[in-house]
Design a protein around this motif. Sequence first.
Motif, PDB file in Angstrom:
ATOM      1  N   LYS A 184       8.218   9.720   6.101  1.00  0.00           N
ATOM      2  CA  LYS A 184       7.984   8.222   5.680  1.00  0.00           C
ATOM      3  C   LYS A 184       8.522   7.333   7.074  1.00  0.00           C
ATOM      4  O   LYS A 184       8.046   6.246   7.311  1.00  0.00           O
ATOM      5  N   SER A 239      -2.537   7.645   4.210  1.00  0.00           N
ATOM      6  CA  SER A 239      -2.653   8.981   3.682  1.00  0.00           C
ATOM      7  C   SER A 239      -3.598   9.804   4.783  1.00  0.00           C
ATOM      8  O   SER A 239      -2.765  11.027   4.946  1.00  0.00           O
ATOM      9  N   THR A 240      -4.320   9.317   5.465  1.00  0.00           N
ATOM     10  CA  THR A 240      -4.953  10.166   6.273  1.00  0.00           C
ATOM     11  C   THR A 240      -3.756  10.493   7.568  1.00  0.00           C
ATOM     12  O   THR A 240      -3.878  11.650   7.741  1.00  0.00           O
ATOM     13  N   SER A 243       0.860  -1.239   0.144  1.00  0.00           N
ATOM     14  CA  SER A 243       0.250  -0.188  -0.200  1.00  0.00           C
ATOM     15  C   SER A 243       0.926   1.218  -0.111  1.00  0.00           C
ATOM     16  O   SER A 243       0.260   2.305  -0.557  1.00  0.00           O
ATOM     17  N   CYS A 244       2.013   1.012   0.557  1.00  0.00           N
ATOM     18  CA  CYS A 244       3.034   2.244   0.667  1.00  0.00           C
ATOM     19  C   CYS A 244       3.663   2.548  -0.781  1.00  0.00           C
ATOM     20  O   CYS A 244       4.186   3.710  -0.902  1.00  0.00           O
ATOM     21  N   SER A 298      -3.856   1.918   2.255  1.00  0.00           N
ATOM     22  CA  SER A 298      -3.331   3.051   1.576  1.00  0.00           C
ATOM     23  C   SER A 298      -4.316   4.403   1.957  1.00  0.00           C
ATOM     24  O   SER A 298      -3.432   5.382   2.198  1.00  0.00           O
ATOM     25  N   GLY A 299      -5.428   4.157   2.069  1.00  0.00           N
ATOM     26  CA  GLY A 299      -6.261   5.530   2.594  1.00  0.00           C
ATOM     27  C   GLY A 299      -6.062   5.712   3.957  1.00  0.00           C
ATOM     28  O   GLY A 299      -6.053   7.038   4.467  1.00  0.00           O
ATOM     29  N   MET A 302      -0.505  10.460   7.539  1.00  0.00           N
ATOM     30  CA  MET A 302       0.305  11.545   6.909  1.00  0.00           C
ATOM     31  C   MET A 302      -0.199  12.976   6.983  1.00  0.00           C
ATOM     32  O   MET A 302       0.618  13.908   7.378  1.00  0.00           O
ATOM     33  N   ILE A 303      -1.411  13.212   6.586  1.00  0.00           N
ATOM     34  CA  ILE A 303      -1.716  14.640   6.526  1.00  0.00           C
ATOM     35  C   ILE A 303      -2.267  15.064   7.820  1.00  0.00           C
ATOM     36  O   ILE A 303      -1.882  16.250   8.124  1.00  0.00           O
TER      37      ILE A 303
END
Length: 219
Positions: free
Chosen positions: A150, A140-141, A61-62, A136-137, A143-144
């Motif tokens: 990373k 992303s959440t 996913s990354c 993946s979702g 990280m934001i």
Amino acid sequence: MKGKDFSFAILKGFRFGLLLQFAVGPMCLIVFQTATAYGFFKGLSVVFAIALVDALYIALSCVGVAAIMNRPGVQKTVKLIGCIVLVFFGLNTIFGAFHRNLLPDIALFPDVTGGSLFMKGLVLTASNPLTIIFWSGMFSTQMIENNWKKEQLFLFAAGCVMATIVFLTGVSLIGSMASGFLPSALIQLLNAVVGFILIGFGIKLLVKKDNARKTEEMA
């Protein structure tokens, strides 16, 4: 990276991973069933198989594999294969509960060893690679929201995998302890129930609407 950031990311991943585990799924029941029937260490082999596949899916996913998996055509194929695997294993588990093989003279894992159970855990856990899209979702959440790099994301993922190992090891321990006082008829019933649950999850996976289609409808 500061030590505080290190501990925060891995602890947050561990807590999130535990939260996911409390939504008991088929693999949790498989671990319990295995430990009840064959003991703690055999159950542990399934735990490590689950953790290995989870770690692989998180890694995929990354690196952007989720973008490919999110295509409707790919999802349909993956879901069909996953459904077949889960239903077949479910039927085989039900037949096995009554000391019968799904196919005459053919058994998926004729010799019950740590290695065979490990392979069974790998196949069953890998039967739903659409979880790559979920991770993946989620990443992303994270990280934001946390403005992570990373390195922090890697620690968060490691915490999630650690939670899987810790929780399912506990399930294996409970299953092995329960085997001492559960009657054989109840264990047989448990095996059959797990088989039906696997079939149910396989059908649920197949009829689940594609994520890409959901995105198009929302647009």
